[in-house]
Structures are given as structure tokens and as C-alpha cells.
Design an enzyme around this catalytic site. Structure first.
Site, PDB file in Angstrom:
ATOM      1  N   HIS A 268      -3.941   1.337   7.924  1.00  0.00           N
ATOM      2  CA  HIS A 268      -3.310   2.082   7.614  1.00  0.00           C
ATOM      3  C   HIS A 268      -2.852   3.412   6.351  1.00  0.00           C
ATOM      4  CE1 HIS A 268       1.767   1.681   8.263  1.00  0.00           C
ATOM      5  NE2 HIS A 268       1.727   2.802   6.883  1.00  0.00           N
ATOM      6  N   GLU A 269      -3.599   2.448   5.285  1.00  0.00           N
ATOM      7  CA  GLU A 269      -2.919   3.867   4.014  1.00  0.00           C
ATOM      8  C   GLU A 269      -4.211   5.095   4.539  1.00  0.00           C
ATOM      9  OE1 GLU A 269      -0.502   3.648   2.078  1.00  0.00           O
ATOM     10  OE2 GLU A 269      -0.194   1.055   3.123  1.00  0.00           O
TER      11      GLU A 269
ATOM     12  N   HIS B  14      -2.454   7.612   6.765  1.00  0.00           N
ATOM     13  CA  HIS B  14      -1.617   8.554   5.991  1.00  0.00           C
ATOM     14  C   HIS B  14      -2.878   9.171   5.624  1.00  0.00           C
ATOM     15  CE1 HIS B  14       2.078   6.457   6.330  1.00  0.00           C
ATOM     16  NE2 HIS B  14       1.800   4.894   5.654  1.00  0.00           N
TER      17      HIS B  14
ATOM     18  N   GLN C 298       2.899   9.622   1.362  1.00  0.00           N
ATOM     19  CA  GLN C 298       4.904   9.119   1.193  1.00  0.00           C
ATOM     20  C   GLN C 298       5.122   9.414  -0.041  1.00  0.00           C
ATOM     21  OE1 GLN C 298       2.845   5.162   2.055  1.00  0.00           O
ATOM     22  NE2 GLN C 298       4.226   5.090   3.419  1.00  0.00           N
TER      23      GLN C 298
ATOM     24  N   CYS D  96       6.518   0.017   7.722  1.00  0.00           N
ATOM     25  CA  CYS D  96       5.849   1.184   6.952  1.00  0.00           C
ATOM     26  C   CYS D  96       7.112   1.932   5.581  1.00  0.00           C
ATOM     27  CB  CYS D  96       5.382   2.143   7.468  1.00  0.00           C
ATOM     28  SG  CYS D  96       5.100   3.657   6.129  1.00  0.00           S
ATOM     29  N   LEU D  97       7.182   2.349   4.077  1.00  0.00           N
ATOM     30  CA  LEU D  97       7.821   2.436   3.852  1.00  0.00           C
ATOM     31  C   LEU D  97       7.851   4.232   3.787  1.00  0.00           C
ATOM     32  CD1 LEU D  97       6.192   1.263  -0.443  1.00  0.00           C
ATOM     33  CD2 LEU D  97       8.643  -0.150   1.161  1.00  0.00           C
TER      34      LEU D  97
ATOM     35  N   GLY E  39       1.003  -0.944   0.083  1.00  0.00           N
ATOM     36  CA  GLY E  39      -0.038  -0.108  -0.065  1.00  0.00           C
ATOM     37  C   GLY E  39       1.135   1.178  -0.146  1.00  0.00           C
TER      38      GLY E  39
HETATM   39 CO    CO Z   1       3.189   3.474   6.413  1.00  0.00          CO
END
Ligand code: CO
Length: 178
Positions: A136-137, A140, A50, A94-95, A45
Site C-alpha cells: 500500500h505504501e 503511494h 500523504q 487510507c489516511l 503506514g
Molecule cells: Co494510504
């Protein structure tokens, strides 16, 4: 298509709530670039903050999870959680937090309303890994990062581990690690 650079915590765009958008060719191009970026970086995701964009847009592609099928690529514009139930703790990465893996408490079942890349309203009910990824997304997009879902002490410890990890990675890159 283009791979976009990943924004890494504590960049302020990651902790700023995003604004809703109307789907147009520009948004479609961003969605496709975000999908490419997610695949190249082996994510499941990716949310617009991000890649440095404060807009309410995310992409998701979750693999099969037990007897739940793979999600396929989902383009999510203006997503919001309209129902949730259950509770479970599970591992997340998480990236935007390279090197950090933490256990996070999430709802087990969610229903999300969003607009797709063609501007069509959609409703998606999810459980398992997809439900976790959607929460999670969407966090963000609300300016919430996964460490914010920990209690105060665990959050402080996770951020300490994360910062030490970043320092180790920087030292390694500089060739001064002993
Ligand atoms: Co993340």
C-alpha cells in the site's frame, strides 16, 4: 518533531510518482515527523505524498498479526518490491481517504529493498499485514492509490461512496446535517 497535515484525495500529489532521495539530516527529520503524524492519526503506514512531499520515503509500524510479530517502526527510503507471490483480498483503509474502507487484492508475500534512516541498504521479507502495508505504501510512492487496485466498476463505486462521505463530513462540520 512535528505533526504534519495529511493530504487528502484527490490532491494531485497523491497521484504523482515520487523521486528518490539521499538520506541526510533533512530526510531524517521528515521521517521522524512522518512517524509522529502516523501515530497521532492511528495509521500503520504513511507515505510522503500523504504529507504533501513527492519523495520516495515512507514509515510503517504494523501491530502483531496472528502469529506474526509487530514490525516495530520502519523508516523506508527508496523502497521497492523485488519479489512477490501469492494473492489474497483483505480490508484496507487510507489516511488520505477518510471514511473509506475497501477490500483490495494484494500479494501475500513480498520482499522489499530499501535504505534505512542511517543510509544502510536493507532487505525485508514480509507476509500478513506487514506485506499488505508495504504494498500500500510503496504504491503511494508510485502515485497509485488503493482504489486504483480495484476493477473499473468497483473503483467508480468506491469513489462515489468516498465523495458522498466527504460531503456528509463537511455538512456535519458546518452544522447543517439534518
Ligand atoms: Co494510504
Amino acid at each position: 518533531m512535528a505533526r504534519l497535515p495529511i493530504t487528502v484525495y484527490p490532491h494531485p500529489v497523491l497521484t504523482t510518482p515520487t523521486r528518490e532521495v539521499v538520506v541526510d539530516d533533512g530526510i531524517r527529520e521528515i521521517l521522524r515527523d512522518m512517524a509522529e503524524t502516523m501515530y497521532v492519526d492511528n495509521g500503520i503506514g504513511l507515505a510522503a505524498p500523504q504529507v504533501g512531499l513527492s519523495i520516495r520515503v515512507a514509515v510503517v509500524d504494523v501491530p502483531a498479526d496472528g502469529d506474526l510479530p509487530a514490525s516495530g517502526l520502519l523508516y523506508l527510503v527508496n523502497p521497492k518490491i523485488v519479489a512477490s507471490s501469492g494473492s489474497a483480498v483483505g480490508p484496507e483503509g487510507c489516511l488520505s481517504f477518510p471514511g473509506l474502507d475497501i477490500d483490495v487484492k494484494r500479494a501475500t508475500d513480498v520482499t522489499v529493498e530499501y535504505v534505512d534512516d542511517l543510509g544502510q541498504p536493507q532487505t525485508l521479507s514480509a507476509k500478513g499485514l506487514l506485506a499488505i502495508c508495504l504494498q500500500h505504501e510503496i504504491d503511494h510512492l508510485d502515485g497509485i492509490v488503493f482504489v486504483d487496485r480495484l476493477d473499473k466498476v468497483r473503483r467508480a463505486l468506491a469513489l462515489r461512496d468516498y465523495e458522498r462521505g466527504l460531503q456528509r463530513m463537511a455538512a456535519h462540520r458546518n452544522g447543517i446535517e439534518k
